[in-house]
Design an enzyme around this catalytic site. Structure first.
Site, short mmCIF file in Angstrom:
data_model
loop_
_atom_site.label_atom_id
_atom_site.label_comp_id
_atom_site.label_asym_id
_atom_site.label_seq_id
_atom_site.Cartn_x
_atom_site.Cartn_y
_atom_site.Cartn_z
N LYS A 266 0.84 -1.20 0.00
CA LYS A 266 0.00 0.00 0.00
C LYS A 266 0.87 1.25 0.00
CE LYS A 266 -3.37 2.56 2.86
NZ LYS A 266 -4.21 2.54 4.08
N ASP A 271 -2.60 10.10 3.83
CA ASP A 271 -4.01 9.72 3.94
C ASP A 271 -4.76 10.71 4.84
OD1 ASP A 271 -6.46 8.47 4.03
OD2 ASP A 271 -5.78 6.77 5.27
N LYS A 278 -10.36 12.61 8.08
CA LYS A 278 -9.94 12.19 9.42
C LYS A 278 -9.92 13.39 10.36
CE LYS A 278 -6.79 8.45 7.99
NZ LYS A 278 -7.47 7.35 8.70
N ASP A 289 1.55 6.07 5.66
CA ASP A 289 0.57 5.18 5.03
C ASP A 289 1.09 4.52 3.75
OD1 ASP A 289 -1.87 3.98 5.47
OD2 ASP A 289 -3.03 5.49 4.36
N GLU A 350 -9.46 3.61 1.80
CA GLU A 350 -8.88 3.76 0.46
C GLU A 350 -7.83 2.72 0.14
OE1 GLU A 350 -7.74 5.26 3.06
OE2 GLU A 350 -5.58 4.93 2.81
N ARG A 352 -7.67 -0.50 0.59
CA ARG A 352 -8.18 -1.71 -0.06
C ARG A 352 -8.52 -1.46 -1.52
NH1 ARG A 352 -12.80 -2.24 4.41
NH2 ARG A 352 -11.12 -1.23 5.59
N1 BES Z 1 -4.38 4.37 6.80
C1 BES Z 1 -5.54 4.06 7.55
C2 BES Z 1 -5.29 3.03 8.65
C3 BES Z 1 -4.36 3.48 9.73
C4 BES Z 1 -4.86 4.07 10.88
C5 BES Z 1 -3.00 3.26 9.63
C6 BES Z 1 -4.01 4.46 11.88
C7 BES Z 1 -2.14 3.66 10.63
C8 BES Z 1 -2.64 4.26 11.76
C9 BES Z 1 -6.64 3.51 6.64
O1 BES Z 1 -6.65 4.01 5.36
C10 BES Z 1 -7.94 3.88 7.26
O2 BES Z 1 -8.21 5.05 7.33
N2 BES Z 1 -8.70 2.88 7.68
C11 BES Z 1 -9.97 3.12 8.27
C12 BES Z 1 -10.92 2.09 7.73
C13 BES Z 1 -12.35 2.35 8.12
C14 BES Z 1 -12.86 3.59 7.42
C15 BES Z 1 -13.18 1.14 7.73
C16 BES Z 1 -9.82 2.96 9.78
O3 BES Z 1 -9.08 2.08 10.22
O4 BES Z 1 -10.40 3.76 10.50
ZN ZN Z 2 -4.84 4.66 4.63
MN MN Z 3 -7.74 5.83 5.21
#
Ligand code: BES
Ligand code: ZN
Ligand code: MN
Length: 501
Positions: A266, A271, A278, A289, A350, A352
């Site tokens: 990835k 992000d 966020k 990320d 994003e 996935r």
């Molecule tokens: N990049 C994030 C996941 C992440 C969070 C990595 C904290 C490192 C530290 C990912 O893209 C994300 O935002 N995932 C969401 C998924 C949700 C919307 C289903 C998450 O984990 O909140």
């Molecule tokens: Zn992400």
């Molecule tokens: Mn994300």
């Protein structure tokens, strides 16, 4: 600022049969009921004779050394030893000393040697490779973005050279070669992660990776936004379209043998969450990320450097997830590479979307194994904490990768893909939704989404390293603040295991 291409190398690592010109001697101490014990007890007796050992133990005991794991004790050197000081690093109880403990102890020693010219160590008598990795990684610093105002002064710079005592000139040549190559690959991954998001955007990331790959003589292919469009990479384009800095897909191939392994990482260079934005607090950590991308690129270069008899193709989607007038919306439906339609209910899920395109593309090469690596879900940290990667996939390969990861100290843990969670990814209007309507098993649900794109009969492992790829806390063992390089050592050990089949 070309931190990645011209990484200022860490300490020089060499083998030696004598103390020579070193400034500091680093020794290991195990802990016993009646006090600390120098380890190894039975090696390098011409360098450390019985009287010197006795004097060292007495002096260390006098200042309270116990030999506890990673305890550091520094004392002036006994006369005649030829160094200025002795740094003793704890290893804990002798029966529990394994490669990872040696790596951690060497790591804290490597960090404590900041400002030292040359160190010499007997830790090589326990495990030369683990000691070398630990010193190199512990000494790692990322200073590419410091001007003269805050650049490290000589006393704050990493140790210049670490000499590993060996019993004879032929000992440990291979082990040191591998350790240095592995440690430098981990440092390369860390450099990519630590490079701030304004400096490392998709095109720049792809170019820097291509430069390193070409220098290693590897095949490189970069798809820009136009080629992504022509070829139908709807996931990468959908995520990338909110940014003024367009997405890329880079493919790097090392052709080393018959077995084919596809690595996918990835590469979200930042992000924000996109329109599903966020919260501001800690958003800066989303510079990490692209940790999965960094790890698979570094590992592919490393496989080449180690001449592993396997073929490795890294397929790495890169995009910046931004909110803007051109960004994708919650509710948009995109068409992934290969034709699957996905309803984007949450633009922050994003990773996935870009991975799905990359997995389908990687599958076209008919690999024997697919390993994808991603900072995919916050749920990974809820489930396993910040230092334990989750590994999911086809049962046997998942368990194999977890076991290998535990063997190298990166400690990935096997997690299930409960079939009942799959239905929660059904969409009202498309083939799939990118998120479930609830947060239960978020790491598993993300993996179930990816599973939809993995070809039948390929052995697959998915590593979620959301926490482990980036250390937001203080340094520990051989890991400093920022990018950790996890899971480069799991990946290379897995490739070695496949090569040995
Ligand atoms: N990049 C994030 C996941 C992440 C969070 C990595 C904290 C490192 C530290 C990912 O893209 C994300 O935002 N995932 C969401 C998924 C949700 C919307 C289903 C998450 O984990 O909140
Ligand atoms: Zn992400
Ligand atoms: Mn994300």
């Amino acid at each position: 600022m070309t931190a990645v291409a011209d990484r200022s190398l860490g300490p020089e690592l060499v083998r030696t049969e004598s103390i020579g010109e070193a400034d500091v001697l680093v020794i290991g101490l195990t802990s016993a009921d009646d006090g600390p014990v120098i380890a190894p007890a039975d090696a390098f007796n011409d360098v450390l004779d019985a009287d010197t050992r006795a004097a060292l133990v007495a002096a260390l005991r006098a200042v309270g050394a116990k030999g506890k794991p990673e305890e550091l004790t520094r004392i002036p050197a006994p006369a005649g030893l030829g160094v200025d000081s002795v740094l003793a690093v704890g290893l804990g109880p002798a029966e529990k000393v394994d490669a990872e403990q040696i790596r951690k102890s060497a790591g804290v020693a490597g960090r404590a040697l900041t400002g030292t010219g040359t160190a010499v160590t007997t830790l090589s008598g326990l495990d030369l490779g683990a000691a070398a990795e630990g010193f190199y990684l512990g000494a790692y610093q990322f200073t590419a973005f410091r001007s003269a105002k805050s650049a490290p002064k000589p006393g704050d710079q990493p140790v210049g050279r670490v000499e590993f005592l060996v019993p004879d000139a032929g000992f440990g040549v291979e082990a040191l070669f591998r350790a240095q190559a592995v440690a430098e690959a981990v440092a390369t991954a860390r450099d990519f992660v630590n490079t701030p998001p304004n400096a490392l955007f998709p095109a720049e990331f792809a170019n820097r990776a291509a430069e390193l790959a070409k220098a290693a003589g590897l095949q490189v292919e970069i798809l820009d936004e136009n080629e992504l469009e022509t070829q139908g990479y709807g996931g990468i384009l959908g995520v990338g379209k909110g940014s003024s800095r367009p997405p890329r897909l880079i493919r790097i191939t090392y052709a080393g043998g018959d077995k084919k392994v596809a690595l996918i990482g990835k590469g979200i260079t930042f992000d924000t969450g996109g329109i599903s934005i966020k919260p501001a607090a800690n958003m800066e950590n989303m510079t990490s990320d692209m940790g999965g991308a960094a790890a698979v690129i570094a590992t592919t270069l490393l496989a080449a450097r180690l001449s592993l008899p396997v073929t490795v193709t890294a397929t790495v989607p890169m995009a910046e997830n931004m909110p803007s007038a051109t960004a994708q919306r919650p509710g948009d439906v995109l068409v992934q590479y290969g034709g699957t339609t996905v309803e984007v209910l949450n633009t922050d899920a994003e990773g996935r979307l870009i991975l799905a395109d990359a997995i389908v593309r990687a599958g076209e090469d008919e690999p024997d194994y697919i390993i994808d690596v991603a900072t995919l879900t916050g749920a990974q940290m809820v489930a396993l904490g910040t230092r334990t990667p989750g590994v999911m996939g086809t049962d046997a390969f998942r368990d194999r990768v977890a076991r290998i990861s535990q063997g190298v100290g990166e400690n990935a843990w096997a997690m299930p893909l409960p079939t009942e969670l799959r239905a929660d990814l059904n969409s009202k209007i498309a083939d799939l939704a990118n998120v479930a309507a609830h947060r239960w098993g978020g790491m598993l649900s993300a993996a179930l989404f990816l599973k939809e794109f993995v070809p039948e009969s390929v052995q697959w492992a998915h590593l979620d390293v959301a926490g482990p790829a980036y250390n937001t806390g203080g340094p520990f063992g051989y890991i400093g603040k920022g990018g950790t390089g996890v899971p480069v050592r799991t990946l290379i050990a897995t490739l070695e295991d496949i090569a040995a089949e």
